[in-house]
Scaffold this active site. Structure first.
Site, PDB file in Angstrom:
ATOM      1  N   ASP A 108     -29.255  16.660 -55.869  1.00 41.45           N
ATOM      2  CA  ASP A 108     -29.575  16.103 -54.563  1.00 41.45           C
ATOM      3  C   ASP A 108     -30.572  14.936 -54.562  1.00 41.45           C
ATOM      4  OD1 ASP A 108     -29.402  16.109 -51.676  1.00 41.45           O
ATOM      5  OD2 ASP A 108     -31.363  17.054 -51.650  1.00 41.45           O
TER       6      ASP A 108
ATOM      7  N   CYS B  11     -13.233  18.516 -37.380  1.00 41.97           N
ATOM      8  CA  CYS B  11     -14.661  18.185 -37.538  1.00 41.97           C
ATOM      9  C   CYS B  11     -15.039  16.984 -36.681  1.00 41.97           C
ATOM     10  CB  CYS B  11     -14.992  17.922 -39.004  1.00 41.97           C
ATOM     11  SG  CYS B  11     -13.938  16.704 -39.788  1.00 41.97           S
TER      12      CYS B  11
END
Ligand code: B12
Ligand code: SF4
Ligand code: SF4
Length: 355
Positions: A142, A201
């Site tokens: 990340d 979505c």
């Protein structure tokens, strides 16, 4: 020193199989391997995205970082292979009857950066031992400059959904990480699949942050607004943030790839909820800096610092309007040490009452 196997199907092939087995034995649910070659299309797309200003206040997302993130061969001298791993963080299912501020699932448990890096380093040591102790590697989870989702696609872990997340055979509630190494390993093939005509979505996103398929206007995304954005949240977006106080899962909750948990691994125990799946917002607003640090030590939630979470708590209370919150909002509006929190509390008090 670059380690080159006799042929991809020779040493690199069996070593890759051993490494994958080891990765599974330490708990990774998905593992694939790709080359350390650049990602030229991603570099073009991200550079354009930055030029359009979609990074908002994420000043660390620069052209220079994007360039580096798309060139693994520049991140580690002599890099040959990228071992990409995925782990489910799907633990409990949220209870719709629970009350309080909503936390995105990925932040329910311990900070995934540390938890995953430790196990990725174990993969590096395993590989190093197998090739005689002179390999080099670097791990990413990340916060490092690597396009992790593009790496995961090329390593065959899954494909990009229209919500921009990686959809895998175990769904999209999956953390990604990578080990970049100078050891040559056998590569996997990408999965050729896409979302087809589905657009659940895009239609579900409350802030229209998914302004095109596969493209996120991050400056409107609730995950950005509640976690990365430090100042006041734009008034036009506050009502749309709803009950979310840290991140947002809406575009993943509606995704058919997450519809079932049957036959899927449960997330690591470290990712089980440590504060429940929701936060008591009155209590959050009453915390001072020291209490905030104490409660959220070792949790991803610490990233907002007290100001961000208290601001979000005030906005969520304004959106949900529990009568009992009025006193704590008045107290924050009058005397919170942070101007951003005071202003959010004043806004919450001005919201038209529904009860
Ligand atoms: C910055 C960042 C964010 C930002 C921006 C999100 C984003 N979509 O880029 C914010 C704060 C909003 C965020 C939110 C979240 N994040 Co985040 N984030 C990152 C981070 C650090 C960098 C991603 C990045 O470079 N973004 C910049 C944009 C431009 O990149 P991109 O979307 O990948 O761009 C590609 C496409 O959009 C496309 N594209 C660009 N422009 C265009 C234009 C057109 C027309 C088309 C067709 C395509 C296209 O090309 C680009 C390159 O392939 C990564 C970790 C990492 N190092 O990779 C984690 C990461 C992506 N995040 C992660 C998670 C879990 C989340 C959240 C789910 C957390 C939450 N629940 O709140 C949300 C999801 C929101 C969403 N719908 O994407 C995981 C995703 C895991 C997965 N299964 O995919 C990652 C990989 C972290 C990790 N190691 O696990 N995140
Ligand atoms: S995380 Fe929430 S706000 Fe962001 S794109 Fe998905 S649904 Fe929209
Ligand atoms: S909801 Fe539909 S369009 Fe969106 S990512 Fe999932 S499958 Fe793709």
């Amino acid at each position: 020193m670059t380690r080159i196997s006799p042929s991809p199907r020779g040493r690199g092939g069996s070593l890759a199989a051993e490494l994958k087995e080891f990765a599974r034995s330490v708990g990774f649910h998905l593992v694939g391997i790709t080359s350390a070659a650049p990602f030229p299309q991603a570099e073009l797309d991200i550079t354009r995205w930055l030029a359009e200003g979609h990074q908002g206040e994420m000043a660390w997302l620069t052209d220079a970082r994007a360039r580096l993130a798309c060139r693994p061969d520049e991140l580690l001298p002599g890099a040959r292979s990228l071992v990409v791993v995925g782990v489910s963080y799907r633990t409990q299912e949220p209870d719709p009857d629970d009350e309080g501020g909503r936390i995105a699932r990925y932040a329910w448990g311990d900070d995934y950066h540390d938890v995953m890096k430790t196990r990725l380093r174990a993969l590096g040591s395993f590989l190093d031992e197998r090739v005689g102790g002179d390999s080099r590697s670097r791990v990413f989870v990340d916060d490092g400059p690597l396009v992790e989702r593009d790496a995961a696609v090329r390593a065959g872990l899954g494909f990009r959904g229209k919500n921009t997340n990686l959809l895998t055979p175990i769904g999209s509630f999956v953390f990604l990480g990578a080990l970049l190494t100078d050891v040559e390993l056998e590569f996997d093939a990408p999965i050729t699949r896409d979302c087809g005509s589905c657009r659940l979505c895009i239609d579900a996103c409350p802030t229209d942050a998914l302004d095109q398929a596969y493209h996120l206007a991050a400056e409107r995304c609730i995950a950005y607004l509640t976690i990365e954005h430090r100042g006041p949240i734009a008034e036009a977006l506050r009502a749309k943030v709803g009950e979310w106080v840290f991140g947002c899962d809406i575009c993943q909750e509606v995704c058919p790839y997450n519809a079932s948990t049957r036959g899927r691994p449960r997330g690591w125990t470290e990712f089980e909820p440590r504060h429940g799946t929701r936060l008591n917002l009155e209590r959050v607003l009453e915390m001072d800096d020291a209490a905030f640090r104490e409660v959220f030590r070792g949790s991803p939630i610490k990233r907002t610092r007290r100001r961000g979470l208290a601001r979000n708590a005030a906005i969520a209370l304004g959106n949900t309007q529990p009568a009992a919150a009025r006193a704590v909002l008045e107290h924050a509006a009058a005397g919170d040490p942070d101007a951003v929190v005071r202003e959010a509390a004043e806004w919450a008090l001005m919201r038209p009452r529904t009860t």
